[in-house]
Scaffold this motif. Structure first.
Motif, mmCIF file in Angstrom:
data_model
loop_
_atom_site.group_PDB
_atom_site.id
_atom_site.type_symbol
_atom_site.label_atom_id
_atom_site.label_comp_id
_atom_site.label_asym_id
_atom_site.label_seq_id
_atom_site.Cartn_x
_atom_site.Cartn_y
_atom_site.Cartn_z
ATOM 1 N N ILE A 32 6.718 2.797 -2.744
ATOM 2 C CA ILE A 32 7.619 2.536 -1.584
ATOM 3 C C ILE A 32 9.005 3.386 -1.766
ATOM 4 O O ILE A 32 9.530 3.292 -2.662
ATOM 5 N N SER A 78 4.423 6.335 7.508
ATOM 6 C CA SER A 78 4.917 6.329 6.147
ATOM 7 C C SER A 78 3.771 7.287 5.508
ATOM 8 O O SER A 78 2.677 7.118 5.550
ATOM 9 N N ASP A 80 2.874 6.500 2.360
ATOM 10 C CA ASP A 80 1.928 5.476 1.935
ATOM 11 C C ASP A 80 1.047 4.988 2.596
ATOM 12 O O ASP A 80 -0.240 4.780 2.257
ATOM 13 N N LEU A 117 3.358 1.690 8.928
ATOM 14 C CA LEU A 117 3.296 1.171 7.624
ATOM 15 C C LEU A 117 2.050 0.893 7.225
ATOM 16 O O LEU A 117 1.142 0.528 7.766
ATOM 17 N N GLU A 121 3.335 -1.752 1.999
ATOM 18 C CA GLU A 121 4.927 -1.749 2.479
ATOM 19 C C GLU A 121 5.211 -3.013 2.947
ATOM 20 O O GLU A 121 6.354 -3.540 2.669
#
Length: 274
Positions: A32, A78, A80, A117, A121
């Protein structure tokens, strides 16, 4: 056994369907980034950021790179979310696309920005999101069956709640749906907007020169739609590849989007039960 039966046996072929699966890969380590936390707190994304990429930019398909300038800079993801495996030469990250289910929205200068996301997250940052006054977290899923109701207006469920929310522009929602692998459109008007964005022929256009896949080259487009499509070359092969990755071998040719990609024209009748 007579001669005719013998010939039938001779030509009998045994077929066994085999599904080609991607090679095994090691899962990427979740992280994150501080920029994501700052975005939730302030509603400001420090772009360019090592924590954020354009949603379509992480696809390794050559066609995705070719059309990179066509996609909105307000549809983001993101890192991630985008990074699912540890990259190795033998691995193709596109085979490990993560489904789109969680979206952060923020309105800056009257325009909506969407950031997709990862579930990790969302799980870790949910308390911060609930207390934020700058962003909202939305539940989303693409419409992949005709019985499903569309939820691309992002009002199905979001937090913080209650709060005011401005539905994103149709062009941004359309690109979100394309990226997520949506297969059905709600009505004929949306179909026209979808086709015009892709630069694809519809029955509303007359006297237009089209390519074999229905794509209209910029020089051949009617004046009224010249500014509606950002594509200079056909995006349909890329979209077929993207949907193939999203569907993982499941058929979609008879869906609304599948028909568009096969140069089939839709009419109002196609949406009677949509």
């Amino acid at each position: 056994m007579d001669e005719e039966q013998e010939r039938e046996v001779d030509h009998e072929v045994e077929r066994e369907q085999q599904v080609e699966r991607p090679p095994k890969a090691k899962a990427a380590t979740h992280r994150i980034h501080a920029h994501i936390k700052a975005f939730i707190r302030t509603g400001i994304l420090p772009l360019p950021s090592p924590a954020i990429v354009r949603a379509f930019s992480n696809l390794s398909a050559s066609a995705a790179v070719q059309h990179s300038g066509a996609w909105s800079s307000r549809l983001l993801a993101s890192v991630d979310f985008s990074t699912t495996i540890k990259r190795q030469v033998i691995h193709k990250a596109d085979d490990y696309l993560r489904p789109v289910n969680w979206i952060l929205s923020c309105i800056v200068e009257g325009r909506t920005t969407l950031v997709i996301l990862s579930p990790y997250e969302v799980n870790k940052l949910l308390p911060s999101i609930r207390s934020s006054t700058k962003v909202r977290l939305h539940v989303y899923t693409p419409r992949v069956t005709q019985a499903m109701k569309p939820c691309d207006d992002l009002t199905l469920y979001f937090v913080p709640w209650p709060s005011t929310f401005r539905i994103p522009r149709s062009s941004l929602r359309m690109q979100l749906n394309i990226f997520a692998g949506q297969l059905y459109l709600p009505d004929y008007q949306t179909y026209r907007q979808f086709a015009e964005f892709l630069g694809v022929y519809t029955t509303q256009m007359t006297g237009v020169k089209i390519q074999s896949d229905g794509f209209i080259l910029p020089k051949d487009r009617p004046t009224e739609i010249k500014a509606l499509s950002p594509f200079k070359t056909t995006p349909l092969p890329f979209l077929k590849e993207l949907l193939g990755l999203r569907r993982k071998g499941m058929r979609y040719s008879d869906t609304h989007v599948g028909k568009v990609l096969r140069a089939r024209l839709l009419t109002d009748a196609d949406f009677d039960n949509a």
